[in-house]
Design an enzyme around this catalytic site. Structure first.
Site, short mmCIF file in Angstrom:
data_model
loop_
_atom_site.label_atom_id
_atom_site.label_comp_id
_atom_site.label_asym_id
_atom_site.label_seq_id
_atom_site.Cartn_x
_atom_site.Cartn_y
_atom_site.Cartn_z
N ASP A 38 -0.88 1.52 13.43
CA ASP A 38 -1.76 2.47 14.13
C ASP A 38 -0.95 3.63 14.71
O ASP A 38 -1.33 4.80 14.61
CB ASP A 38 -2.58 1.78 15.22
N ASP A 95 -1.90 1.95 1.29
CA ASP A 95 -3.02 2.66 0.68
C ASP A 95 -3.62 3.64 1.69
O ASP A 95 -3.83 4.83 1.40
CB ASP A 95 -4.07 1.62 0.25
N ASP A 123 -3.18 8.24 2.23
CA ASP A 123 -4.23 9.26 2.37
C ASP A 123 -4.05 10.07 3.66
O ASP A 123 -4.24 11.28 3.68
CB ASP A 123 -5.63 8.63 2.36
#
Ligand code: ATP
Length: 362
Positions: free
Chosen positions: A221, A245, A249
């Site tokens: 996080d 993954d 992004d």
């Protein structure tokens, strides 16, 4: 793999796949010719096109054809829209990674064009075969269970072997780059105490063989936030499958958008070029997709082939593709850049710009 000749499979995929793969292939052919790279391209069917032709999205002919090639170029797959009677449910991408043991997903993120953040130059090294991905983390079967109508169980698998080899891949990469010589292991070991504890243990073990590389670690996080606020502080990020993954992004968005983010899925014997982005159904068929991610993924595949078989023409072809693409992306002319970068060019125009630069490279 034979001498200087390279045989690659082309799998166009769904959505914007055919558009971006066609662009990448045109550029590849042109650059290969310039560098006397003997190239054979074989088209194999996958995704919705394969379903229409053969009644399934990943026909055995495609799998067999892939085995005869040195590497593969794959477009995005829109598995979410596959027909329910598809035998290859849920997705070929996971099957390919499992079947060919493509354990490392290498995702470089650089500030290119008009991105939000300047001077980003990092690589996410994502484990590719286990973790929360139910289509690949079991020897046989699918690891989401639905014991009653209101309950779903998803199994997370973390193995020492997968952690050790992805850690090793990350340190090797850090060592070969002229970067910050820093590996950051990303985890959530305060919650996933055993699984991510094991992951960290293996990363620390691997670090001992690379004394010139610093090792840092961070909670997923917190790292997600830093990829937005201070992405320049990273060099190599090594992490488990799902965190990798998602973080790629985030990092791609921070650097300039999904259309710019390439990736390579690699194992001991095979590698596959595959852009980070999905099939982008919202813009599919409009001819406006940015093909950069697919083009740079192909360059990564060629570099991998050079490292495996010493094919110097493959390395030079990759170098030319990167130079020409970066030159176009550095352009301040809106007419040369695709819409996602604030420009006006469609996919064809952008491709032509790169071909023009390739023709002028010395
Ligand atoms: P999928 O279901 O296949 O994952 P998606 O739309 O959920 O598709 P992406 O395909 O990754 O996810 O796209 C996310 C957003 O980024 C979309 O708005 C899409 O148009 C945009 N995008 C993705 N790739 C590109 C590209 N190559 N060029 C321009 N825009 C892109």
């Amino acid at each position: 793999m034979n001498g200087k000749s390279v045989k690659l499979a082309v799998l166009k995929g769904d959505g914007i796949g055919p558009e971006v793969v066609q662009s990448a292939v045109e550029i590849l052919r042109f650059a290969a010719e310039r560098n006397s790279l003997s190239l054979e391209l074989v088209e194999l069917k996958i995704g919705l096109e394969a379903y229409k032709l053969f009644g399934r999205t990943f026909p055995p002919e495609t799998l067999e054809g892939m085995k005869l090639c040195d590497g593969w170029i794959l477009g995005p797959l829109s598995a979410g829209s596959y027909p329910k009677d598809d035998q290859d449910y849920p997705m070929a991408s996971g099957k390919i990674r499992k079947e060919f043991d493509l354990f490392a997903n290498i995702r470089p993120i650089k500030s290119l064009a008009r991105g939000l953040n300047k001077n980003i130059d990092l690589v996410i090294v994502r484990e590719n075969t286990e973790d929360f991905y139910p289509d690949r983390n079991l020897f046989k079967g699918y690891s989401e269970f639905w014991p009653n109508e209101d309950t779903v169980l998803s199994l997370r698998v973390i193995t020492r072997k997968a952690c050790a080899r992805i850690a090793e891949a990350a340190f090797r990469l850090a060592s070969s780059r002229s970067g910050k010589k820093l590996v950051t292991a990303v985890h959530k070991s305060n919650v996933l105490i055993e699984g991510d504890g094991l992951f960290l243990e293996e990363v620390r073990k691997a670090a001992r063989n690379f004394p010139e590389i610093r090792l840092n670690d961070g909670l997923v996080d917190s790292v997600a936030m830093q990829l937005v606020t201070s992405p320049q502080s990273f060099d190599i990020i090594v992490t488990t499958n799902m965190f990798g993954d998602i973080l790629s992004d985030v990092a791609a968005g921070s650097a300039g958008g999904l259309g710019l983010a390439p990736s390579l899925n690699s194992g001991e014997k095979y590698a596959m070029a595959q852009a980070v982005h999905g099939s982008a159904p919202d813009i599919a068929g409009k001819g406006i997709a940015n093909p950069t991610a697919e083009i740079l993924s192909v360059a990564m595949l060629l570099k991998w082939l050079h490292s495996k078989i010493g094919n110097e023409s493959a390395r030079d072809t990759a170098g030319d593709i990167e130079r020409a693409t970066y030159e176009v992306l550095d352009s301040t002319e809106s007419a040369a850049l695709t819409v996602d970068l604030g420009g006006e060019a469609n996919t064809k125009r952008f491709t032509r710009e790169i071909l023009d630069r390739l023709g002028k490279l010395v």
